[in-house]
Enzyme design. Structure first.
Site, PDB file in Angstrom:
ATOM      1  N   LYS A   6      26.413 -43.766   4.218  1.00  0.00           N
ATOM      2  CA  LYS A   6      25.984 -43.623   5.602  1.00  0.00           C
ATOM      3  C   LYS A   6      25.618 -45.008   6.111  1.00  0.00           C
ATOM      4  O   LYS A   6      24.765 -45.692   5.519  1.00  0.00           O
ATOM      5  CB  LYS A   6      24.770 -42.697   5.664  1.00  0.00           C
ATOM      6  N   SER A  14      21.173 -56.692  -8.279  1.00  0.00           N
ATOM      7  CA  SER A  14      22.183 -57.566  -8.853  1.00  0.00           C
ATOM      8  C   SER A  14      22.308 -57.406 -10.365  1.00  0.00           C
ATOM      9  O   SER A  14      23.117 -58.054 -10.991  1.00  0.00           O
ATOM     10  CB  SER A  14      21.857 -59.014  -8.496  1.00  0.00           C
ATOM     11  N   HIS A  38      19.672 -52.114 -22.244  1.00  0.00           N
ATOM     12  CA  HIS A  38      20.404 -52.556 -21.047  1.00  0.00           C
ATOM     13  C   HIS A  38      21.246 -51.438 -20.428  1.00  0.00           C
ATOM     14  O   HIS A  38      21.495 -51.442 -19.213  1.00  0.00           O
ATOM     15  CB  HIS A  38      21.308 -53.726 -21.459  1.00  0.00           C
ATOM     16  N   ARG A  72      33.728 -35.391  10.470  1.00  0.00           N
ATOM     17  CA  ARG A  72      34.626 -36.366  11.076  1.00  0.00           C
ATOM     18  C   ARG A  72      35.344 -37.168   9.987  1.00  0.00           C
ATOM     19  O   ARG A  72      34.802 -37.435   8.927  1.00  0.00           O
ATOM     20  CB  ARG A  72      33.870 -37.267  12.048  1.00  0.00           C
ATOM     21  N   HIS A  91       2.651 -40.393  -2.688  1.00  0.00           N
ATOM     22  CA  HIS A  91       4.019 -39.868  -2.643  1.00  0.00           C
ATOM     23  C   HIS A  91       5.027 -40.965  -2.934  1.00  0.00           C
ATOM     24  O   HIS A  91       4.716 -42.154  -2.857  1.00  0.00           O
ATOM     25  CB  HIS A  91       4.315 -39.181  -1.304  1.00  0.00           C
ATOM     26  N   ASN A 122      15.148 -50.924  -6.605  1.00  0.00           N
ATOM     27  CA  ASN A 122      16.460 -50.922  -5.965  1.00  0.00           C
ATOM     28  C   ASN A 122      17.469 -50.643  -7.063  1.00  0.00           C
ATOM     29  O   ASN A 122      17.553 -51.386  -8.030  1.00  0.00           O
ATOM     30  CB  ASN A 122      16.781 -52.284  -5.344  1.00  0.00           C
ATOM     31  N   HIS A 159       9.054 -42.136  -2.164  1.00  0.00           N
ATOM     32  CA  HIS A 159      10.258 -41.925  -1.355  1.00  0.00           C
ATOM     33  C   HIS A 159      11.506 -42.310  -2.147  1.00  0.00           C
ATOM     34  O   HIS A 159      11.509 -43.333  -2.832  1.00  0.00           O
ATOM     35  CB  HIS A 159      10.230 -42.825  -0.110  1.00  0.00           C
ATOM     36  N   GLY A 168      21.704 -53.719  -3.144  1.00  0.00           N
ATOM     37  CA  GLY A 168      21.284 -55.119  -3.289  1.00  0.00           C
ATOM     38  C   GLY A 168      20.747 -55.443  -4.664  1.00  0.00           C
ATOM     39  O   GLY A 168      20.130 -56.481  -4.877  1.00  0.00           O
ATOM     40  N   ASN A 183       8.262 -62.584 -11.007  1.00  0.00           N
ATOM     41  CA  ASN A 183       9.581 -62.864 -10.446  1.00  0.00           C
ATOM     42  C   ASN A 183       9.771 -64.372 -10.290  1.00  0.00           C
ATOM     43  O   ASN A 183       8.928 -65.055  -9.705  1.00  0.00           O
ATOM     44  CB  ASN A 183       9.690 -62.173  -9.083  1.00  0.00           C
ATOM     45  N   ARG A 222      28.786 -33.010  13.230  1.00  0.00           N
ATOM     46  CA  ARG A 222      29.551 -34.244  13.060  1.00  0.00           C
ATOM     47  C   ARG A 222      29.939 -34.500  11.606  1.00  0.00           C
ATOM     48  O   ARG A 222      30.589 -35.500  11.286  1.00  0.00           O
ATOM     49  CB  ARG A 222      28.663 -35.389  13.550  1.00  0.00           C
TER      50      ARG A 222
END
Ligand SMILES: O=P(O)(O)O[C@H]1O[C@H](CO)[C@@H](O)[C@H](O)[C@H]1O
Ligand SMILES: O=P(O)(O)O[C@H]1O[C@H](CO)[C@@H](O)[C@H](O)[C@H]1O
Lengths: 350, 350
Positions: free
Chosen positions: A313, A163, A115, A31, A298, A155, A300, A161, A77, A28
């Site tokens: 994806k 910012s 920065h 496509r 580990h 992130n 990820h 997400g 935070n 696939r």
């Protein structure tokens, strides 16, 4: 009947960490895509941005002023998902309405005062300082009575997400062991009890023998595309020896970890010659005071991009309802990642 | 010590369908957002678009020509994730490299010949025709020897990876029961064996008593925000009686289902006065020829938006690694959804 070929035929693969199957559809990959694309803006950022709430000396939304830090800087935070408060709670829940208060601490870790940097653009020694702080934070937070799990993650990129482009990660430390970590732990435990060895230690050995999914290797760590990866360019960094958590790493092991993080994220950036977005995070033993011989450190990496810098994806419909699905095979991704240079595209001369 | 209040204090809730916990952080709903926003384009679409490969009479990428259909039209996906071929396979997998071929069929269901419509803008009778086709497809595909599960779903909106606004959904039918469905089935089964009743039948009763999370109710179905919902405006449509699958619905029940789908998606569109994106899909008994008294028909709606048409909830870092997390509580979402009109904003006169 033709013979099965994993490069051409749809198949399912088994993920022993989560005890679940995923769907692979290699046929696939080609496509046409007419759907949503991501904006790619590669503006050159200043080393200090006066509007950035993470930069040295700037004032945050809640009025706190950041110190004039150099290197790594950690703070709580301002809009955490958890609170330290120990609230009174009487357990009067019925069957279907089961809830319980959760205590915890959310911290932000700035990786550098600069920065404009990201992990792949930092020096190994400076990434090592980030690893030192991860170790320290895991120790300090884990020492709190009511903290039984410390989730360290990053992130990166607006598509994930994030910012603020200032290089930073987060820690969410809490009383309970989160769902996915608990599932992983149960499967590690089953394996350990059955075989008397670490699932990931045995897995790494097999992967080193096979070779085809190994992206990077140094004295202490390997980076590979897991056989059961779901994101197109998903990878995992695994310690060669069974360390249950980051506390067990020596100085030279921490340097090895910093070095493999730099190399892996450099390859990522070189893939589409953009600052490559991902969510990354460490899985390791909980800080619940129990023995955890089943655990094996580990990290990820879950990057969302598929074909190029603009096309990600989408894990939607079928994936949300039924099971994760991928198009290109883990082996194809590994082949592409392997070939990429260890020199960051921004510092390459043509 | 203050007393626990689920409107203000972080807590975890238990999801009995997946046997896992989620994190709720009501105090976090008001944090400022400077991150990525979604493009909202509400152009008026034509009833027929000559460039749309789903419209009547147009030619698709692979050269096939769509018939001049009116109403619902089903065809095989030109770029399916599964193939019908029965390939030869010798099971010579080692521990960590476990895979097996998977057979299946992917279909696309156009809900209407009218390119400009969406479910909430269709007449109930026309949505009923979609439900009829779902029933027929579940029966026909399920009758195939090698098809043991039929996943019916819709990805709506470009933010959910949908590349064509023409109203349509999909079916992925396959040999294996997908991971998430299998987990759900195991939990339904445990409950059924323990209590002799359907988990969802008992749950719906409790929710109807409580009232606060019920959005819509008709003779045969309820639409509610599950107590353990993870997406900000996640909902579930559940049949009041324990029907194991869509085959068991009479004509009038199918009309009830069409009607509650129209009302729910109308409320969704009215929430931010845009065509509201989501992935939705049906969970029901597999077509594996076994008895499944534990199953209970339901339909999940997973919409990504959080604050407004531009800001979505990012399920990233912590959520991918640790556990799902939400900000506003399910009860707050339910209160908002309840109040919304059943008249679609496009047809409201001001
Ligand atoms: O088949 P489509 O609609 O082009 O593709 C979309 O839905 C599929 C099923 O949820 C996903 O696997 C794809 O990532 C998504 O883009
Ligand atoms: O705290 P941040 O970085 O603003 O928020 C980001 O990461 C969190 C943890 O993965 C997520 O819950 C948020 O949805 C995401 O926007």
């Amino acid at each position: 009947n033709s013979s099965f070929n994993q490069k051409n035929h749809p198949h399912r693969r088994y993920n022993p960490l989560l005890d679940e199957w995923i769907l692979v559809s290699p046929q696939r990959a080609n496509r046409p895509w007419q759907g949503q694309t991501e904006k790619v803006t590669e503006e050159k950022l200043p080393a200090h941005d006066q509007n950035c709430y993470l930069c040295s000396g700037n004032v945050r939304v809640n009025g706190d002023k950041n110190p004039d830090y150099q290197g790594v800087f950690v703070f709580e935070n301002d809009f955490g998902s958890l609170m330290k408060d120990d609230v009174e709670f009487s357990d009067e829940q019925s069957d279907f309405f089961t809830l319980k208060p959760e205590r915890g601490i959310n911290r932000v870790i700035c990786f550098s005062e600069n920065h404009s940097l990201t992990l792949p653009e930092m020096e190994v020694d400076d990434i090592k300082k980030v690893v030192d702080v991860w170790q320290q934070q895991y120790e300090d937070l884990g020492a709190e009575d009511y903290i039984n799990h410390v989730q360290i993650f990053e992130n990166k990129g607006s598509v994930m997400g994030c910012s603020n482009p200032h290089p930073h990660g987060q820690i969410w430390a809490q009383s309970s062991i989160p769902s996915t970590v608990l599932r992983t732990q149960e499967n590690l435990k089953k394996y350990f009890e059955k075989n008397g060895s670490s699932l990931l230690e045995d897995y790494v050995k097999k992967e080193l023998e096979a070779g085809e999914r190994i992206i990077l290797e140094n004295e202490d760590f390997v980076a590979l595309v897991p056989f059961w990866a779901i994101w197109p360019y998903e990878t995992m960094i695994i310690s060669k020896r069974k360390a249950e958590n980051i506390l067990q790493f020596s100085d030279s092991e921490k340097l090895s970890l910093a070095s493999i993080i730099k190399d892996l994220t450099t390859k990522y950036d070189n893939l589409f010659e953009i600052s490559f977005p991902y969510s990354a995070g460490i899985h390791q033993s909980p800080t619940d005071g129990k023995l955890h011989p089943e655990w094996h450190f580990h990290m990820h990496f879950y990057p969302p991009l598929l074909r190029n810098a603009e096309v990600k994806k989408f894990m939607v419909g079928y994936e949300m309802l039924a099971e994760p699905q991928r198009d290109i095979t883990p082996e194809q991704s590994a082949e592409i990642l392997k070939k990429l240079s260890l020199t960051h595209y921004k510092s390459q001369s043509y």
